[in-house]
Structures are given as structure tokens and as C-alpha cells.
Design an enzyme around this catalytic site. Structure first.
Site, PDB file in Angstrom:
ATOM      1  N   ALA A  13      37.922  46.530  33.859  1.00  0.00           N
ATOM      2  CA  ALA A  13      38.762  47.731  34.005  1.00  0.00           C
ATOM      3  C   ALA A  13      40.218  47.305  33.813  1.00  0.00           C
ATOM      4  O   ALA A  13      41.075  47.538  34.659  1.00  0.00           O
ATOM      5  CB  ALA A  13      38.534  48.415  35.344  1.00  0.00           C
ATOM      6  N   GLN A  66      31.604  39.151  46.668  1.00  0.00           N
ATOM      7  CA  GLN A  66      32.876  39.379  47.347  1.00  0.00           C
ATOM      8  C   GLN A  66      33.031  40.819  47.824  1.00  0.00           C
ATOM      9  O   GLN A  66      34.081  41.195  48.338  1.00  0.00           O
ATOM     10  CB  GLN A  66      34.063  38.966  46.470  1.00  0.00           C
ATOM     11  N   GLY A 105      47.371  37.473  39.693  1.00  0.00           N
ATOM     12  CA  GLY A 105      48.446  38.382  40.064  1.00  0.00           C
ATOM     13  C   GLY A 105      48.776  38.278  41.546  1.00  0.00           C
ATOM     14  O   GLY A 105      47.895  38.042  42.381  1.00  0.00           O
ATOM     15  N   SER A 130      42.548  48.031  39.197  1.00  0.00           N
ATOM     16  CA  SER A 130      41.403  48.669  38.551  1.00  0.00           C
ATOM     17  C   SER A 130      40.905  49.850  39.375  1.00  0.00           C
ATOM     18  O   SER A 130      40.382  50.831  38.836  1.00  0.00           O
ATOM     19  CB  SER A 130      40.268  47.655  38.365  1.00  0.00           C
ATOM     20  N   HIS A 183      46.719  42.883  34.053  1.00  0.00           N
ATOM     21  CA  HIS A 183      45.809  41.879  33.483  1.00  0.00           C
ATOM     22  C   HIS A 183      46.331  41.375  32.135  1.00  0.00           C
ATOM     23  O   HIS A 183      46.312  40.174  31.841  1.00  0.00           O
ATOM     24  CB  HIS A 183      44.416  42.481  33.241  1.00  0.00           C
TER      25      HIS A 183
END
Length: 292
Positions: A42, A71, A159, A198, A47
Site C-alpha cells: 500500500a 506482528q 521511516g 498505509s 515509502h
């Protein structure tokens, strides 16, 4: 391997680690560098900025797209996480057809045993996200370690929106003596300063617009923190969301940037950071800001 062709130019796409590893061996030299951008797809401008930096700083760039089940502590969140592989490939192709994409299946990564390793991140995993998402960072550590072993990157780009995750990946690399340089990159924001994520794709247009309150509250909190105590700053943020029907504050924490431990008083020689998690309906948004 599958080579996707747009306008007669090919981007190397791999769905299996064996083929990817074999290909990377053919392009590696003693002095060449591999940049790596791990994602869950996404893809958004944040990104793409990581990819752009990797392209600039390395001989080759590998991007992974993999929605990692270990996760997610919330099965509904995993089920609803946006999966847009065809659009993602188009966005990558517009940026550069020189990147290498690894888009594995769960089976390719976990080989029939979809469970997390247990990690000790020296307590970094017990704060903020770790408190509210049990097992989350074991899942993060498991997938990042596995991807690093497969890709063997020189540099890996993350990020800073997920600042706690960034610190945990650095700790995992340090404790496992992995020869990877982990690089944190600035948060990319939408026009209204909502941190790009996303998950934003799941917001309605109205929710996305009103979510500007998150960063507005963070910037005001930073201003208040300069002349007030951590507790007074926390109370301001909690009150800001108390009467807001659309947004539910999960947590707001002021922490030492290096240990991620929450603080109740300030010292001149330390760096502090604010962390926030907010629900819009069932959609969870996080953000962070340096307070120094």
C-alpha cells in the site's frame, strides 16, 4: 523470478527467496552496496522517498512487500490491511525500473511455522506500542531479521513515524551482530500534516481531513512542553481528545529518545520525544514528534 514489463523495460520481481538470493549473488561485488526498503505494501510517498534515497546511496536497491502476520495482535487489523500489489508495482516502476522487488508468500518466509522468535530488546519493546500490542515487536524482530538474512543489505531504510520500531531494529542489529547500517528517514506528511501511512487508505475523506488534529495537537504539545512539566503537557493532550467523538486517544507518552522510557521531569542534556496513538473508528493511527 518474474520480470514485469512496462513500456519495454523490466523490473526484477521475485516471489521466492531462493531465486532472489541466487540473483543477488550474480550482481554483488566486493565493493558494491545494496540498499533495502522493507514495506508491507500500500505504498505512499513516504515509502517512495525511502526508495529514492536508497537508489541515490546504493548500487542496487531491493524493496520487499510483505504483510507480516506475526506482528498483528488484532486479526481484524491483519485481515483489513490494504493489499495493493499491482498499484504498488506501478508506483515503483514510475520511480525507477532498476529496483528489485521481493514479494514473498507467508510460506516462503515462515516455511510452515508462522510464529515469532522471542527477542530481548533491552526493554525498548515494553513501552508504547509494546504495551498496547502484545507480541508486536517479536513479530517485527522476526521478519526484519529474516529479511536481512535473505537480502544481506548494506543499508536499510525505515521511516521515523515508527520511531520505536526504528530503535528496536537498531537494537536487534546490534545484539545479533548483523552487518547492516539502519538509517532513519524523516516522516512524510499529507497536505494537512497527517503522517503518511498505509492505514490512511481506510479512512473516509472526512476522517482523513479531520485527522489533522493529531499533528496539530503534537505541535501544540511541543510548544507547551518548553515551559511546562511533562505531566502538564500530557494533560493538555488528553483534554484535547476527551470531548472529541470521532477520535479516541489510546496513548500519549513523553519519553527519553534513547531508552523510550516515559519521563516525569526534564533534564537539559536529554532528548525527548512525544508518541501518540489514536483510533478513528477501528483504524489506528500513530505519530511522533521531537520535543527538543
Amino acid at each position: 523470478m518474474f520480470a514485469l514489463n512496462f513500456n519495454n523495460t523490466a523490473m526484477h520481481i521475485f516471489y521466492g527467496k531462493v531465486a532472489l538470493i541466487a540473483y543477488l549473488k550474480t550482481i554483488k561485488t566486493t565493493n558494491s552496496t545494496i540498499g533495502f526498503v522493507p514495506t508491507m505494501g500500500a505504498l505512499h510517498q513516504g515509502h517512495l522517498a525511502l526508495m529514492q534515497r536508497s537508489l541515490k546511496e546504493n548500487d542496487d536497491t531491493v524493496v520487499s512487500i510483505f504483510v507480516n502476520p506475526t506482528q498483528f495482535n488484532n486479526p481484524e487489523d491483519l485481515a483489513k490491511y490494504p493489499r495493493t500489489i499491482e498499484e504498488d508495482i506501478k508506483k515503483m516502476r514510475v520511480l525507477s525500473d532498476k529496483m528489485i522487488l521481493y514479494a514473498p508468500s507467508v510460506e516462503d518466509i515462515y516455511e510452515g511455522n508462522t510464529v515469532s522468535q522471542n527477542f530481548d530488546f533491552d526493554g525498548l519493546e515494553n513501552q508504547m506500542e509494546g504495551k498496547f500490542r502484545p507480541g508486536h515487536f517479536n513479530g517485527v524482530g522476526t521478519i526484519v531479521k529474516r529479511l536481512f538474512e535473505i537480502v544481506t543489505p548494506t543499508n536499510a531504510y525505515f521511516g521515523e513515524k515508527d520511531f520505536q520500531q526504528l530503535q528496536i531494529v537498531k537494537k536487534m542489529v546490534e545484539k545479533n551482530h548483523m552487518p547492516v547500517n539502519v538509517i532513519g528517514c524523516p516522516i512524510f506528511r499529507e497536505e494537512n500534516q497527517l503522517a503518511m501511512s498505509s492505514r490512511n487508505e481506510r479512512l473516509t475523506a472526512e476522517e482523513r481531513k479531520e485527522a489533522a488534529i493529531i499533528y496539530k495537537t503534537l505541535t501544540k504539545a511541543k510548544e507547551i512542553f518548553q515551559t511546562s512539566t511533562p505531566q502538564e503537557t500530557i494533560e493538555f493532550v488528553e483534554n484535547s481528545f476527551k470531548n472529541n467523538e470521532r477520535f479516541e486517544l489510546e496513548y500519549f507518552v513523553i519519553a527519553d529518545e534513547s531508552t523510550l522510557l516515559s519521563v516525569d521531569h526534564k533534564s537539559k542534556d536529554k532528548k525527548y520525544r512525544a508518541f501518540i496513538a489514536v483510533f478513528v473508528n477501528s483504524i489506528r493511527l500513530i505519530d511522533t514528534i521531537s520535543l527538543n
